[in-house]
Write a protein that holds these residues in place. Structure first.
Motif, PDB file in Angstrom:
ATOM      1  N   GLU A 200      50.202 161.044  76.183  1.00 59.91           N
ATOM      2  CA  GLU A 200      50.814 161.415  77.462  1.00 59.91           C
ATOM      3  C   GLU A 200      50.991 162.918  77.603  1.00 59.91           C
ATOM      4  N   ALA A 201      51.375 163.580  76.535  1.00 61.82           N
ATOM      5  CA  ALA A 201      51.571 165.038  76.596  1.00 61.82           C
ATOM      6  C   ALA A 201      50.280 165.760  76.963  1.00 61.82           C
ATOM      7  N   ASP A 202      49.146 165.221  76.539  1.00 60.43           N
ATOM      8  CA  ASP A 202      47.859 165.831  76.896  1.00 60.43           C
ATOM      9  C   ASP A 202      47.596 165.696  78.390  1.00 60.43           C
ATOM     10  N   TYR A 203      47.891 164.534  78.940  1.00 54.93           N
ATOM     11  CA  TYR A 203      47.710 164.346  80.388  1.00 54.93           C
ATOM     12  C   TYR A 203      48.679 165.226  81.176  1.00 54.93           C
ATOM     13  N   THR A 204      49.888 165.400  80.659  1.00 52.98           N
ATOM     14  CA  THR A 204      50.847 166.310  81.296  1.00 52.98           C
ATOM     15  C   THR A 204      50.275 167.724  81.322  1.00 52.98           C
TER      16      THR A 204
ATOM     17  N   VAL B  26      44.505 165.959  95.655  1.00 52.64           N
ATOM     18  CA  VAL B  26      44.409 164.524  95.889  1.00 52.64           C
ATOM     19  C   VAL B  26      44.069 163.903  94.540  1.00 52.64           C
ATOM     20  N   SER B  27      44.867 162.942  94.112  1.00 55.19           N
ATOM     21  CA  SER B  27      44.631 162.279  92.836  1.00 55.19           C
ATOM     22  C   SER B  27      44.478 160.787  93.080  1.00 55.19           C
ATOM     23  N   ALA B  28      43.389 160.214  92.563  1.00 55.34           N
ATOM     24  CA  ALA B  28      43.134 158.778  92.715  1.00 55.34           C
ATOM     25  C   ALA B  28      42.975 158.145  91.337  1.00 55.34           C
ATOM     26  N   LEU B  29      43.656 157.047  91.120  1.00 49.54           N
ATOM     27  CA  LEU B  29      43.549 156.335  89.853  1.00 49.54           C
ATOM     28  C   LEU B  29      42.132 155.813  89.681  1.00 49.54           C
ATOM     29  N   GLU B  30      41.555 156.093  88.516  1.00 43.58           N
ATOM     30  CA  GLU B  30      40.151 155.760  88.280  1.00 43.58           C
ATOM     31  C   GLU B  30      39.960 154.820  87.117  1.00 43.58           C
ATOM     32  N   GLY B  31      40.745 154.920  86.089  1.00 44.68           N
ATOM     33  CA  GLY B  31      40.517 154.063  84.934  1.00 44.68           C
ATOM     34  C   GLY B  31      41.615 154.151  83.913  1.00 44.68           C
ATOM     35  N   GLY B  32      41.524 153.260  82.982  1.00 45.98           N
ATOM     36  CA  GLY B  32      42.499 153.099  81.916  1.00 45.98           C
ATOM     37  C   GLY B  32      42.657 151.609  81.704  1.00 45.98           C
ATOM     38  N   TYR B  33      42.473 151.165  80.486  1.00 45.81           N
ATOM     39  CA  TYR B  33      42.388 149.728  80.248  1.00 45.81           C
ATOM     40  C   TYR B  33      43.457 149.204  79.313  1.00 45.81           C
ATOM     41  N   ALA B  34      44.109 150.083  78.573  1.00 51.63           N
ATOM     42  CA  ALA B  34      45.262 149.703  77.765  1.00 51.63           C
ATOM     43  C   ALA B  34      46.475 149.875  78.685  1.00 51.63           C
ATOM     44  N   LEU B  35      46.968 148.773  79.207  1.00 51.95           N
ATOM     45  CA  LEU B  35      47.922 148.842  80.317  1.00 51.95           C
ATOM     46  C   LEU B  35      49.199 149.613  80.004  1.00 51.95           C
ATOM     47  N   HIS B  36      49.765 149.469  78.818  1.00 54.17           N
ATOM     48  CA  HIS B  36      50.982 150.227  78.508  1.00 54.17           C
ATOM     49  C   HIS B  36      50.696 151.723  78.476  1.00 54.17           C
ATOM     50  N   ALA B  37      49.586 152.106  77.865  1.00 52.33           N
ATOM     51  CA  ALA B  37      49.205 153.521  77.808  1.00 52.33           C
ATOM     52  C   ALA B  37      48.869 154.035  79.206  1.00 52.33           C
ATOM     53  N   LEU B  38      48.206 153.219  80.002  1.00 51.71           N
ATOM     54  CA  LEU B  38      47.872 153.595  81.382  1.00 51.71           C
ATOM     55  C   LEU B  38      49.141 153.897  82.168  1.00 51.71           C
ATOM     56  N   GLY B  39      50.129 153.023  82.063  1.00 53.66           N
ATOM     57  CA  GLY B  39      51.383 153.223  82.795  1.00 53.66           C
ATOM     58  C   GLY B  39      52.091 154.499  82.392  1.00 53.66           C
ATOM     59  N   ARG B  40      52.191 154.740  81.109  1.00 53.92           N
ATOM     60  CA  ARG B  40      52.874 155.945  80.624  1.00 53.92           C
ATOM     61  C   ARG B  40      52.105 157.205  81.008  1.00 53.92           C
ATOM     62  N   SER B  41      50.795 157.156  80.902  1.00 53.78           N
ATOM     63  CA  SER B  41      49.964 158.322  81.218  1.00 53.78           C
ATOM     64  C   SER B  41      49.993 158.631  82.706  1.00 53.78           C
ATOM     65  N   ALA B  42      49.872 157.600  83.527  1.00 56.51           N
ATOM     66  CA  ALA B  42      49.927 157.793  84.983  1.00 56.51           C
ATOM     67  C   ALA B  42      51.294 158.333  85.392  1.00 56.51           C
ATOM     68  N   ALA B  43      52.362 157.832  84.775  1.00 52.58           N
ATOM     69  CA  ALA B  43      53.703 158.330  85.083  1.00 52.58           C
ATOM     70  C   ALA B  43      53.830 159.812  84.717  1.00 52.58           C
ATOM     71  N   ALA B  44      53.288 160.198  83.566  1.00 50.42           N
ATOM     72  CA  ALA B  44      53.341 161.603  83.164  1.00 50.42           C
ATOM     73  C   ALA B  44      52.592 162.474  84.175  1.00 50.42           C
ATOM     74  N   HIS B  45      51.424 162.017  84.613  1.00 47.76           N
ATOM     75  CA  HIS B  45      50.606 162.719  85.601  1.00 47.76           C
ATOM     76  C   HIS B  45      51.353 162.879  86.924  1.00 47.76           C
ATOM     77  N   ILE B  46      51.927 161.812  87.390  1.00 45.76           N
ATOM     78  CA  ILE B  46      52.633 161.818  88.682  1.00 45.76           C
ATOM     79  C   ILE B  46      53.877 162.700  88.622  1.00 45.76           C
ATOM     80  N   LYS B  47      54.594 162.668  87.497  1.00 49.48           N
ATOM     81  CA  LYS B  47      55.782 163.515  87.367  1.00 49.48           C
ATOM     82  C   LYS B  47      55.434 164.989  87.529  1.00 49.48           C
TER      83      LYS B  47
END
Length: 72
Positions: free
Chosen positions: A23-27, A46-67
């Motif tokens: 997550e820190a890398d995506y931040t 403009v940011s559009a969700l494109e991929g990520g298949y490990a759902l827990h990691a996807l959620g945390r990473s997307a949250a870090a990005h959005i924050k």
């Protein structure tokens, strides 16, 4: 305007890309993009969700990005 295809399949928990990001890398990447947008694109992103298949990691990473995008 900067367009982001926000894929999170490079996370270490996702077996798709095997880049071992966390997550820190995506931040950090999002902060860099936001700085570039501030300098060259009048802060327009403009940011559009494109991929990520490990759902827990996807959620945390997307949250870090959005924050970062929201300045939180």
């Amino acid at each position: 305007m900067i367009f982001i295809s926000a894929g999170f399949d490079a996370h270490r928990e996702d077996d798709m890309a095997r880049m071992n990001l966390v997550e820190a890398d995506y931040t950090w990447v999002t902060e860099q993009i936001k700085a570039i947008a501030g300098k060259y694109a009048h802060k327009r992103i403009v940011s559009a969700l494109e991929g990520g298949y490990a759902l827990h990691a996807l959620g945390r990473s997307a949250a870090a990005h959005i924050k970062v995008l929201c300045g939180l």
